[in-house]
Design an enzyme around this catalytic site. Sequence first.
Site, mmCIF file in Angstrom:
data_model
loop_
_atom_site.group_PDB
_atom_site.id
_atom_site.type_symbol
_atom_site.label_atom_id
_atom_site.label_comp_id
_atom_site.label_asym_id
_atom_site.label_seq_id
_atom_site.Cartn_x
_atom_site.Cartn_y
_atom_site.Cartn_z
ATOM 1 N N ARG A 36 4.871 -5.962 -5.614
ATOM 2 C CA ARG A 36 6.338 -5.899 -5.682
ATOM 3 C C ARG A 36 6.912 -7.177 -6.269
ATOM 4 O O ARG A 36 7.920 -7.149 -6.986
ATOM 5 C CB ARG A 36 6.894 -5.613 -4.285
ATOM 6 C CG ARG A 36 6.629 -4.149 -3.846
ATOM 7 C CD ARG A 36 6.642 -4.023 -2.341
ATOM 8 N NE ARG A 36 6.551 -2.652 -1.856
ATOM 9 C CZ ARG A 36 5.420 -1.937 -1.745
ATOM 10 N NH1 ARG A 36 4.245 -2.452 -2.126
ATOM 11 N NH2 ARG A 36 5.440 -0.700 -1.274
ATOM 12 N N ARG B 294 -6.729 11.255 -7.065
ATOM 13 C CA ARG B 294 -5.682 11.162 -6.033
ATOM 14 C C ARG B 294 -4.400 11.884 -6.458
ATOM 15 O O ARG B 294 -4.050 11.898 -7.629
ATOM 16 C CB ARG B 294 -5.401 9.681 -5.720
ATOM 17 C CG ARG B 294 -6.636 8.991 -5.169
ATOM 18 C CD ARG B 294 -6.380 7.549 -4.841
ATOM 19 N NE ARG B 294 -5.437 7.411 -3.738
ATOM 20 C CZ ARG B 294 -4.951 6.232 -3.332
ATOM 21 N NH1 ARG B 294 -5.322 5.120 -3.944
ATOM 22 N NH2 ARG B 294 -4.115 6.173 -2.321
ATOM 23 N N ASP C 69 -3.995 1.518 6.477
ATOM 24 C CA ASP C 69 -5.186 1.077 5.743
ATOM 25 C C ASP C 69 -6.267 0.518 6.666
ATOM 26 O O ASP C 69 -7.346 0.143 6.198
ATOM 27 C CB ASP C 69 -4.791 0.007 4.714
ATOM 28 C CG ASP C 69 -3.921 0.590 3.604
ATOM 29 O OD1 ASP C 69 -4.034 1.807 3.339
ATOM 30 O OD2 ASP C 69 -3.134 -0.162 3.007
ATOM 31 N N LYS D 2 -6.723 8.716 0.337
ATOM 32 C CA LYS D 2 -6.744 7.291 -0.030
ATOM 33 C C LYS D 2 -7.800 7.078 -1.133
ATOM 34 O O LYS D 2 -8.204 8.030 -1.785
ATOM 35 C CB LYS D 2 -7.014 6.431 1.207
ATOM 36 C CG LYS D 2 -5.886 6.494 2.241
ATOM 37 C CD LYS D 2 -4.606 5.897 1.698
ATOM 38 C CE LYS D 2 -3.482 5.953 2.723
ATOM 39 N NZ LYS D 2 -2.194 5.551 2.148
#
Length: 443
Positions: free
Chosen positions: A32, A128, A325, A352
Amino acid sequence: MHGSPPRPLSLAASGPLTGTIPVPGDKSISHRSLMLSALAVGTSRVTGLLEGEDVLATAAAMRAMGATIVRGDDGVWTIDGVGVGGLLQPAGALDMGNSGTSTRLLMGLVSSHPITATFTGDASLSGRPMGRVIDPLRAMGADITASPGGRLPLMLRGIAPAVPIDYTLPVASAQVKSAILLAGLNTPGITRVVEPVPTRDHSERMLKGFGATLTVEQTPTGRVIELHGEAELRPQTITVPGDPSSAAFPVVAALLVPGSVVTVTNVGLNPTRAGLFDVLRAMGADITYANAREVGGESVADLVVRASTLTGITVDPAIAPSMIDEFPILFVAAALAKGRTVTTGLDELRVKESDRIATMAEGLRMIGARVQETEDGLIIDGTGGDPLPGGGTIAAKLDHRIAMSFVVAGLVSSAPVTIDDMAPVATSFPTFTTLLRDLGAPL
Ligand code: S3P
Protein backbone atom coordinates in the site's frame (compact mmCIF):
# COMPACT_ATOMS: atom_id res chain seq x y z
CA MET A 1 9.91 -16.26 -8.16
CA HIS A 2 8.33 -18.55 -10.75
CA GLY A 3 10.76 -20.14 -13.11
CA SER A 4 13.51 -20.45 -10.48
CA PRO A 5 14.74 -24.00 -9.78
CA PRO A 6 13.26 -25.67 -6.65
CA ARG A 7 15.29 -25.17 -3.47
CA PRO A 8 14.73 -28.11 -1.12
CA LEU A 9 15.64 -27.91 2.56
CA SER A 10 15.97 -30.67 5.18
CA LEU A 11 15.47 -30.00 8.88
CA ALA A 12 16.54 -31.88 11.95
CA ALA A 13 15.26 -31.55 15.52
CA SER A 14 16.52 -28.36 17.14
CA GLY A 15 18.07 -27.52 20.48
CA PRO A 16 16.75 -24.45 22.33
CA LEU A 17 16.30 -21.29 20.25
CA THR A 18 17.67 -18.17 21.89
CA GLY A 19 18.29 -14.57 20.93
CA THR A 20 16.68 -11.44 19.56
CA ILE A 21 15.65 -11.00 15.95
CA PRO A 22 13.78 -8.40 13.90
CA VAL A 23 11.27 -9.41 11.24
CA PRO A 24 11.03 -7.64 7.89
CA GLY A 25 8.44 -5.01 7.05
CA ASP A 26 4.74 -5.76 6.85
CA LYS A 27 3.80 -7.05 3.41
CA SER A 28 0.32 -5.52 3.30
CA ILE A 29 1.55 -2.11 4.44
CA SER A 30 4.53 -2.25 2.05
CA HIS A 31 2.30 -2.83 -1.00
CA ARG A 32 0.00 0.00 0.00
CA SER A 33 2.84 2.43 0.75
CA LEU A 34 4.23 1.97 -2.77
CA MET A 35 0.84 2.24 -4.46
CA LEU A 36 -0.32 5.35 -2.60
CA SER A 37 3.09 7.05 -2.85
CA ALA A 38 2.99 6.40 -6.60
CA LEU A 39 -0.36 8.22 -6.74
CA ALA A 40 0.67 11.22 -4.64
CA VAL A 41 2.04 14.35 -6.27
CA GLY A 42 5.60 14.75 -5.02
CA THR A 43 8.18 12.64 -3.25
CA SER A 44 7.38 10.09 -0.55
CA ARG A 45 9.90 8.17 1.52
CA VAL A 46 9.41 4.67 2.91
CA THR A 47 11.61 3.10 5.58
CA GLY A 48 11.40 -0.55 6.52
CA LEU A 49 9.78 -1.61 3.24
CA LEU A 50 9.57 -5.39 2.85
CA GLU A 51 12.01 -6.22 0.06
CA GLY A 52 10.29 -9.47 -0.81
CA GLU A 53 9.33 -10.59 -4.30
CA ASP A 54 5.64 -9.77 -3.88
CA VAL A 55 6.35 -6.16 -2.96
CA LEU A 56 8.99 -5.87 -5.67
CA ALA A 57 6.33 -6.99 -8.17
CA THR A 58 4.18 -4.06 -7.01
CA ALA A 59 7.16 -1.69 -7.34
CA ALA A 60 7.87 -2.92 -10.89
CA ALA A 61 4.23 -2.48 -11.87
CA MET A 62 4.03 1.05 -10.47
CA ARG A 63 7.23 1.92 -12.33
CA ALA A 64 5.75 0.47 -15.52
CA MET A 65 2.80 2.85 -15.01
CA GLY A 66 4.95 5.95 -14.61
CA ALA A 67 6.11 6.25 -10.98
CA THR A 68 9.79 6.72 -10.18
CA ILE A 69 10.78 4.32 -7.41
CA VAL A 70 14.35 4.15 -6.15
CA ARG A 71 15.96 2.31 -3.26
CA GLY A 72 18.69 4.34 -1.55
CA ASP A 73 21.89 2.75 -0.25
CA ASP A 74 20.54 3.43 3.26
CA GLY A 75 17.55 1.16 2.53
CA VAL A 76 15.11 4.08 2.32
CA TRP A 77 12.83 3.96 -0.71
CA THR A 78 11.98 7.18 -2.54
CA ILE A 79 8.85 7.36 -4.68
CA ASP A 80 7.90 10.18 -7.04
CA GLY A 81 4.22 9.84 -7.75
CA VAL A 82 2.24 10.63 -10.87
CA GLY A 83 -0.90 11.89 -9.08
CA VAL A 84 -4.33 10.26 -8.93
CA GLY A 85 -5.49 9.91 -12.52
CA GLY A 86 -1.92 10.05 -13.83
CA LEU A 87 -1.08 6.38 -14.30
CA LEU A 88 0.39 5.66 -17.72
CA GLN A 89 -0.30 2.78 -20.05
CA PRO A 90 2.26 0.04 -19.20
CA ALA A 91 4.32 -1.08 -22.21
CA GLY A 92 4.18 -4.80 -21.38
CA ALA A 93 2.26 -7.27 -19.25
CA LEU A 94 2.40 -6.71 -15.47
CA ASP A 95 4.03 -9.82 -13.99
CA MET A 96 2.49 -10.30 -10.54
CA GLY A 97 4.57 -13.39 -9.70
CA ASN A 98 2.98 -15.10 -6.69
CA SER A 99 1.24 -12.01 -5.33
CA GLY A 100 -2.53 -11.93 -4.94
CA THR A 101 -2.37 -8.58 -3.15
CA SER A 102 -0.45 -6.91 -5.99
CA THR A 103 -2.88 -8.31 -8.54
CA ARG A 104 -6.14 -7.45 -6.86
CA LEU A 105 -5.16 -4.00 -5.58
CA LEU A 106 -3.56 -2.98 -8.89
CA MET A 107 -6.62 -4.18 -10.80
CA GLY A 108 -8.51 -1.66 -8.70
CA LEU A 109 -6.08 1.14 -9.49
CA VAL A 110 -6.06 0.48 -13.22
CA SER A 111 -9.87 0.24 -13.35
CA SER A 112 -10.41 3.97 -12.97
CA HIS A 113 -7.58 5.06 -15.28
CA PRO A 114 -7.98 5.21 -19.08
CA ILE A 115 -5.32 2.55 -19.64
CA THR A 116 -5.18 -1.14 -20.42
CA ALA A 117 -3.07 -3.64 -18.49
CA THR A 118 -2.49 -7.36 -18.79
CA PHE A 119 -1.89 -9.22 -15.51
CA THR A 120 0.10 -12.45 -15.44
CA GLY A 121 1.39 -14.60 -12.60
CA ASP A 122 2.94 -17.90 -11.55
CA ALA A 123 1.13 -21.25 -11.44
CA SER A 124 -0.18 -20.63 -7.91
CA LEU A 125 -1.53 -17.15 -8.67
CA SER A 126 -2.97 -18.29 -12.01
CA GLY A 127 -5.14 -20.79 -10.12
CA ARG A 128 -6.63 -18.20 -7.77
CA PRO A 129 -10.08 -16.66 -8.22
CA MET A 130 -10.22 -13.06 -9.43
CA GLY A 131 -14.01 -13.00 -9.87
CA ARG A 132 -14.30 -11.42 -6.45
CA VAL A 133 -12.61 -8.26 -7.77
CA ILE A 134 -13.77 -8.55 -11.37
CA ASP A 135 -17.45 -8.24 -10.39
CA PRO A 136 -17.28 -4.93 -8.48
CA LEU A 137 -14.68 -3.43 -10.85
CA ARG A 138 -16.91 -4.25 -13.84
CA ALA A 139 -19.75 -2.50 -12.02
CA MET A 140 -17.49 0.57 -11.86
CA GLY A 141 -17.02 0.39 -15.62
CA ALA A 142 -13.83 -1.60 -16.14
CA ASP A 143 -13.73 -3.91 -19.14
CA ILE A 144 -12.12 -7.18 -18.06
CA THR A 145 -11.32 -10.27 -20.11
CA ALA A 146 -10.15 -13.07 -17.84
CA SER A 147 -9.04 -16.65 -18.41
CA PRO A 148 -11.68 -19.35 -17.75
CA GLY A 149 -12.93 -19.35 -14.16
CA GLY A 150 -12.10 -15.65 -13.73
CA ARG A 151 -8.37 -16.28 -13.47
CA LEU A 152 -5.05 -14.89 -14.72
CA PRO A 153 -3.85 -14.09 -17.24
CA LEU A 154 -6.39 -11.33 -17.67
CA MET A 155 -6.66 -8.06 -19.50
CA LEU A 156 -8.25 -5.03 -17.87
CA ARG A 157 -9.27 -1.87 -19.69
CA GLY A 158 -9.90 0.92 -17.23
CA ILE A 159 -12.20 3.88 -17.71
CA ALA A 160 -12.20 7.51 -16.60
CA PRO A 161 -14.49 8.63 -15.23
CA ALA A 162 -15.48 5.35 -13.60
CA VAL A 163 -18.77 4.98 -11.73
CA PRO A 164 -18.80 4.98 -7.92
CA ILE A 165 -20.44 1.92 -6.36
CA ASP A 166 -22.00 0.96 -3.06
CA TYR A 167 -20.75 -2.58 -2.49
CA THR A 168 -21.27 -5.06 0.32
CA LEU A 169 -18.40 -7.55 0.42
CA PRO A 170 -19.68 -11.10 -0.21
CA VAL A 171 -16.41 -12.53 1.21
CA ALA A 172 -14.35 -11.16 4.10
CA SER A 173 -11.45 -9.87 2.01
CA ALA A 174 -9.21 -6.87 2.58
CA GLN A 175 -7.97 -7.27 -0.97
CA VAL A 176 -11.44 -6.86 -2.45
CA LYS A 177 -12.21 -3.93 -0.13
CA SER A 178 -8.91 -2.28 -1.05
CA ALA A 179 -9.32 -2.86 -4.80
CA ILE A 180 -12.65 -1.02 -4.73
CA LEU A 181 -11.33 1.84 -2.57
CA LEU A 182 -8.28 2.27 -4.81
CA ALA A 183 -10.53 2.32 -7.88
CA GLY A 184 -12.60 4.93 -6.02
CA LEU A 185 -9.63 7.28 -5.71
CA ASN A 186 -9.97 8.46 -9.32
CA THR A 187 -13.75 8.09 -9.46
CA PRO A 188 -16.06 11.08 -9.01
CA GLY A 189 -18.47 10.88 -6.08
CA ILE A 190 -18.50 8.56 -3.10
CA THR A 191 -17.37 4.96 -3.33
CA ARG A 192 -18.88 2.97 -0.48
CA VAL A 193 -17.81 -0.45 0.77
CA VAL A 194 -19.65 -2.31 3.51
CA GLU A 195 -17.83 -5.12 5.24
CA PRO A 196 -20.08 -7.30 7.39
CA VAL A 197 -16.94 -8.88 8.91
CA PRO A 198 -14.02 -6.53 9.61
CA THR A 199 -10.78 -7.24 7.73
CA ARG A 200 -7.33 -5.64 7.94
CA ASP A 201 -7.71 -1.87 7.79
CA HIS A 202 -4.30 -0.75 6.49
CA SER A 203 -5.81 0.75 3.33
CA GLU A 204 -8.22 2.92 5.28
CA ARG A 205 -5.53 4.11 7.68
CA MET A 206 -3.06 4.89 4.94
CA LEU A 207 -5.56 6.56 2.62
CA LYS A 208 -6.42 8.93 5.46
CA GLY A 209 -2.72 9.47 6.16
CA PHE A 210 -2.21 10.50 2.52
CA GLY A 211 -5.01 13.06 2.87
CA ALA A 212 -7.93 11.29 1.20
CA THR A 213 -11.38 12.05 2.60
CA LEU A 214 -12.45 8.70 4.01
CA THR A 215 -14.88 7.88 6.78
CA VAL A 216 -15.42 4.61 8.62
CA GLU A 217 -18.58 3.94 10.55
CA GLN A 218 -19.57 0.87 12.52
CA THR A 219 -23.24 0.07 11.82
CA PRO A 220 -25.49 -2.92 12.64
CA THR A 221 -24.82 -4.30 9.12
CA GLY A 222 -21.06 -3.90 9.39
CA ARG A 223 -18.24 -1.42 8.85
CA VAL A 224 -19.17 1.18 6.28
CA ILE A 225 -16.27 2.86 4.50
CA GLU A 226 -16.87 5.88 2.31
CA LEU A 227 -14.19 7.38 0.10
CA HIS A 228 -14.63 10.73 -1.62
CA GLY A 229 -13.32 10.37 -5.14
CA GLU A 230 -11.01 12.40 -7.28
CA ALA A 231 -8.80 12.52 -4.25
CA GLU A 232 -5.57 14.42 -4.08
CA LEU A 233 -2.90 12.50 -2.22
CA ARG A 234 -0.08 14.32 -0.45
CA PRO A 235 3.34 12.65 -0.30
CA GLN A 236 4.25 11.05 3.03
CA THR A 237 7.15 9.74 5.04
CA ILE A 238 6.28 6.21 6.11
CA THR A 239 7.88 3.76 8.51
CA VAL A 240 6.65 0.22 7.90
CA PRO A 241 6.31 -1.89 11.08
CA GLY A 242 7.48 -5.51 11.19
CA ASP A 243 5.07 -8.09 9.78
CA PRO A 244 3.09 -10.06 12.40
CA SER A 245 2.44 -12.72 9.77
CA SER A 246 6.21 -13.26 9.45
CA ALA A 247 6.81 -12.98 13.22
CA ALA A 248 4.33 -15.84 13.63
CA PHE A 249 6.93 -18.41 12.49
CA PRO A 250 9.79 -17.66 14.93
CA VAL A 251 7.20 -17.07 17.67
CA VAL A 252 5.69 -20.54 17.25
CA ALA A 253 9.14 -22.10 16.82
CA ALA A 254 10.20 -20.59 20.17
CA LEU A 255 7.02 -21.84 21.85
CA LEU A 256 7.47 -25.39 20.58
CA VAL A 257 11.22 -26.02 20.90
CA PRO A 258 11.83 -26.87 24.58
CA GLY A 259 14.04 -24.44 26.49
CA SER A 260 13.69 -21.57 23.98
CA VAL A 261 13.60 -17.89 24.90
CA VAL A 262 13.30 -15.56 21.89
CA THR A 263 12.53 -11.88 21.44
CA VAL A 264 11.04 -10.79 18.13
CA THR A 265 11.30 -7.02 17.80
CA ASN A 266 9.14 -4.40 16.10
CA VAL A 267 6.07 -6.59 15.49
CA GLY A 268 2.96 -4.81 14.16
CA LEU A 269 -0.01 -5.52 16.41
CA ASN A 270 -2.85 -3.85 14.56
CA PRO A 271 -5.93 -5.57 16.09
CA THR A 272 -7.10 -6.63 12.61
CA ARG A 273 -3.87 -8.68 12.30
CA ALA A 274 -2.91 -9.93 15.74
CA GLY A 275 -5.43 -12.76 16.27
CA LEU A 276 -2.81 -15.51 16.30
CA PHE A 277 -1.06 -14.14 19.37
CA ASP A 278 -4.38 -14.00 21.26
CA VAL A 279 -5.19 -17.59 20.30
CA LEU A 280 -1.72 -18.82 21.27
CA ARG A 281 -2.00 -17.07 24.63
CA ALA A 282 -5.38 -18.69 25.18
CA MET A 283 -3.63 -22.02 24.50
CA GLY A 284 -1.15 -21.25 27.28
CA ALA A 285 1.65 -19.57 25.34
CA ASP A 286 4.07 -17.45 27.33
CA ILE A 287 4.23 -14.34 25.11
CA THR A 288 4.76 -10.92 26.64
CA TYR A 289 4.63 -7.57 24.87
CA ALA A 290 7.56 -5.29 25.67
CA ASN A 291 8.27 -1.73 24.60
CA ALA A 292 4.75 -1.11 23.22
CA ARG A 293 4.74 1.94 20.92
CA GLU A 294 3.28 3.43 17.73
CA VAL A 295 5.08 3.17 14.39
CA GLY A 296 3.58 4.77 11.28
CA GLY A 297 0.13 4.95 12.89
CA GLU A 298 0.20 1.25 13.84
CA SER A 299 0.70 -0.39 17.27
CA VAL A 300 4.00 -2.18 17.58
CA ALA A 301 5.74 -4.14 20.36
CA ASP A 302 8.62 -6.53 20.93
CA LEU A 303 7.37 -10.05 21.64
CA VAL A 304 9.21 -12.00 24.30
CA VAL A 305 8.44 -15.68 23.83
CA ARG A 306 9.28 -18.60 26.11
CA ALA A 307 8.79 -22.28 25.26
CA SER A 308 5.40 -23.33 26.60
CA THR A 309 3.15 -26.33 26.94
CA LEU A 310 0.15 -25.54 24.77
CA THR A 311 -3.38 -26.86 25.20
CA GLY A 312 -5.75 -27.48 22.30
CA ILE A 313 -8.51 -24.97 21.68
CA THR A 314 -11.70 -24.45 19.70
CA VAL A 315 -10.95 -21.39 17.60
CA ASP A 316 -13.87 -18.97 17.23
CA PRO A 317 -14.36 -18.51 13.46
CA ALA A 318 -15.11 -14.82 14.11
CA ILE A 319 -11.42 -14.29 14.84
CA ALA A 320 -10.35 -15.84 11.50
CA PRO A 321 -9.96 -12.61 9.47
CA SER A 322 -7.52 -11.22 12.05
CA MET A 323 -5.25 -14.25 11.62
CA ILE A 324 -6.19 -15.44 8.15
CA ASP A 325 -2.57 -15.99 7.04
CA GLU A 326 -1.56 -17.61 10.34
CA PHE A 327 -3.63 -20.81 10.26
CA PRO A 328 -0.87 -22.95 8.71
CA ILE A 329 1.49 -22.18 11.59
CA LEU A 330 -1.34 -22.44 14.15
CA PHE A 331 -1.98 -25.96 12.83
CA VAL A 332 1.66 -26.83 13.59
CA ALA A 333 1.30 -25.44 17.12
CA ALA A 334 -1.91 -27.48 17.52
CA ALA A 335 -0.11 -30.65 16.40
CA LEU A 336 2.21 -30.31 19.42
CA ALA A 337 -0.47 -29.16 21.90
CA LYS A 338 -2.13 -31.24 24.59
CA GLY A 339 -5.61 -32.31 23.44
CA ARG A 340 -7.76 -31.30 20.51
CA THR A 341 -7.82 -28.12 18.43
CA VAL A 342 -10.89 -27.49 16.28
CA THR A 343 -11.04 -24.85 13.55
CA THR A 344 -14.08 -23.99 11.44
CA GLY A 345 -15.20 -21.27 9.04
CA LEU A 346 -11.92 -21.27 7.11
CA ASP A 347 -13.28 -21.65 3.56
CA GLU A 348 -11.06 -18.75 2.44
CA LEU A 349 -7.96 -20.84 3.19
CA ARG A 350 -8.83 -23.00 0.20
CA VAL A 351 -8.12 -20.11 -2.21
CA LYS A 352 -4.83 -18.79 -0.80
CA GLU A 353 -1.42 -19.40 -2.43
CA SER A 354 -2.42 -23.07 -2.10
CA ASP A 355 -5.46 -24.82 -0.62
CA ARG A 356 -4.05 -24.38 2.87
CA ILE A 357 -6.53 -26.76 4.52
CA ALA A 358 -5.65 -29.65 2.20
CA THR A 359 -1.93 -28.86 1.95
CA MET A 360 -1.49 -28.64 5.71
CA ALA A 361 -3.58 -31.77 6.35
CA GLU A 362 -1.52 -33.76 3.85
CA GLY A 363 1.84 -32.52 5.15
CA LEU A 364 1.00 -32.87 8.83
CA ARG A 365 -0.23 -36.42 8.28
CA MET A 366 2.98 -37.24 6.43
CA ILE A 367 5.03 -36.30 9.49
CA GLY A 368 2.78 -38.26 11.83
CA ALA A 369 0.33 -35.68 13.21
CA ARG A 370 -3.26 -36.72 13.87
CA VAL A 371 -5.41 -34.55 11.61
CA GLN A 372 -8.95 -34.68 10.28
CA GLU A 373 -9.85 -32.47 7.36
CA THR A 374 -13.36 -31.00 7.25
CA GLU A 375 -14.92 -28.81 4.58
CA ASP A 376 -13.92 -25.59 6.33
CA GLY A 377 -11.16 -26.43 8.78
CA LEU A 378 -8.97 -29.00 10.51
CA ILE A 379 -9.39 -30.98 13.71
CA ILE A 380 -6.01 -31.76 15.22
CA ASP A 381 -5.16 -34.02 18.15
CA GLY A 382 -1.79 -32.89 19.46
CA THR A 383 1.13 -34.84 20.88
CA GLY A 384 1.08 -33.00 24.21
CA GLY A 385 4.54 -31.61 23.54
CA ASP A 386 6.28 -34.77 22.33
CA PRO A 387 8.10 -34.42 19.01
CA LEU A 388 6.28 -35.43 15.85
CA PRO A 389 7.61 -38.58 14.15
CA GLY A 390 8.77 -36.54 11.09
CA GLY A 391 10.24 -38.03 7.93
CA GLY A 392 9.07 -37.47 4.39
CA THR A 393 9.12 -34.67 1.88
CA ILE A 394 6.53 -31.92 2.10
CA ALA A 395 5.04 -30.48 -1.09
CA ALA A 396 4.88 -26.73 -0.36
CA LYS A 397 2.84 -26.06 -3.54
CA LEU A 398 4.49 -22.67 -4.25
CA ASP A 399 3.11 -21.44 -0.93
CA HIS A 400 5.58 -19.53 1.27
CA ARG A 401 3.58 -19.97 4.45
CA ILE A 402 3.30 -23.74 3.95
CA ALA A 403 7.07 -23.99 3.46
CA MET A 404 7.81 -21.93 6.61
CA SER A 405 5.23 -23.83 8.68
CA PHE A 406 6.90 -27.15 7.90
CA VAL A 407 10.34 -25.74 8.66
CA VAL A 408 9.02 -25.02 12.16
CA ALA A 409 7.45 -28.50 12.30
CA GLY A 410 10.80 -29.98 11.29
CA LEU A 411 12.47 -28.35 14.30
CA VAL A 412 10.22 -30.44 16.57
CA SER A 413 10.24 -33.73 14.63
CA SER A 414 12.29 -36.83 15.44
CA ALA A 415 13.19 -37.82 11.86
CA PRO A 416 14.30 -35.18 9.35
CA VAL A 417 11.59 -33.29 7.45
CA THR A 418 12.32 -32.10 3.92
CA ILE A 419 10.55 -29.17 2.26
CA ASP A 420 10.51 -29.66 -1.51
CA ASP A 421 10.97 -25.99 -2.36
CA MET A 422 11.85 -23.03 -0.16
CA ALA A 423 12.07 -20.56 -3.08
CA PRO A 424 8.57 -19.07 -2.47
CA VAL A 425 9.65 -17.92 1.01
CA ALA A 426 11.40 -15.02 -0.76
CA THR A 427 7.99 -13.58 -1.61
CA SER A 428 7.33 -12.48 1.99
CA PHE A 429 10.26 -13.30 4.30
CA PRO A 430 13.60 -13.38 2.47
CA THR A 431 15.60 -13.49 5.73
CA PHE A 432 13.62 -16.37 7.26
CA THR A 433 16.27 -19.10 7.23
CA THR A 434 19.07 -16.73 8.22
CA LEU A 435 17.13 -15.46 11.23
CA LEU A 436 16.19 -18.95 12.40
CA ARG A 437 19.84 -19.97 12.07
CA ASP A 438 20.79 -16.92 14.17
CA LEU A 439 18.48 -18.28 16.89
CA GLY A 440 20.35 -21.60 16.79
CA ALA A 441 18.13 -23.69 14.51
CA PRO A 442 20.04 -26.39 12.58
CA LEU A 443 19.38 -25.03 9.09
C1 S3P B 1 -4.11 -9.16 2.28
C2 S3P B 1 -5.35 -9.67 2.57
C3 S3P B 1 -5.60 -11.08 2.83
C4 S3P B 1 -4.32 -11.84 3.14
C5 S3P B 1 -3.22 -11.50 2.19
C6 S3P B 1 -2.91 -10.01 2.25
C7 S3P B 1 -3.96 -7.72 2.03
O1 S3P B 1 -6.19 -11.66 1.68
O2 S3P B 1 -4.57 -13.23 3.11
O3 S3P B 1 -2.05 -12.21 2.51
O4 S3P B 1 -2.82 -7.20 2.04
O5 S3P B 1 -4.99 -7.06 1.82
P1 S3P B 1 -7.78 -11.65 1.43
O6 S3P B 1 -8.18 -10.26 1.14
O7 S3P B 1 -7.98 -12.55 0.25
O8 S3P B 1 -8.38 -12.19 2.68
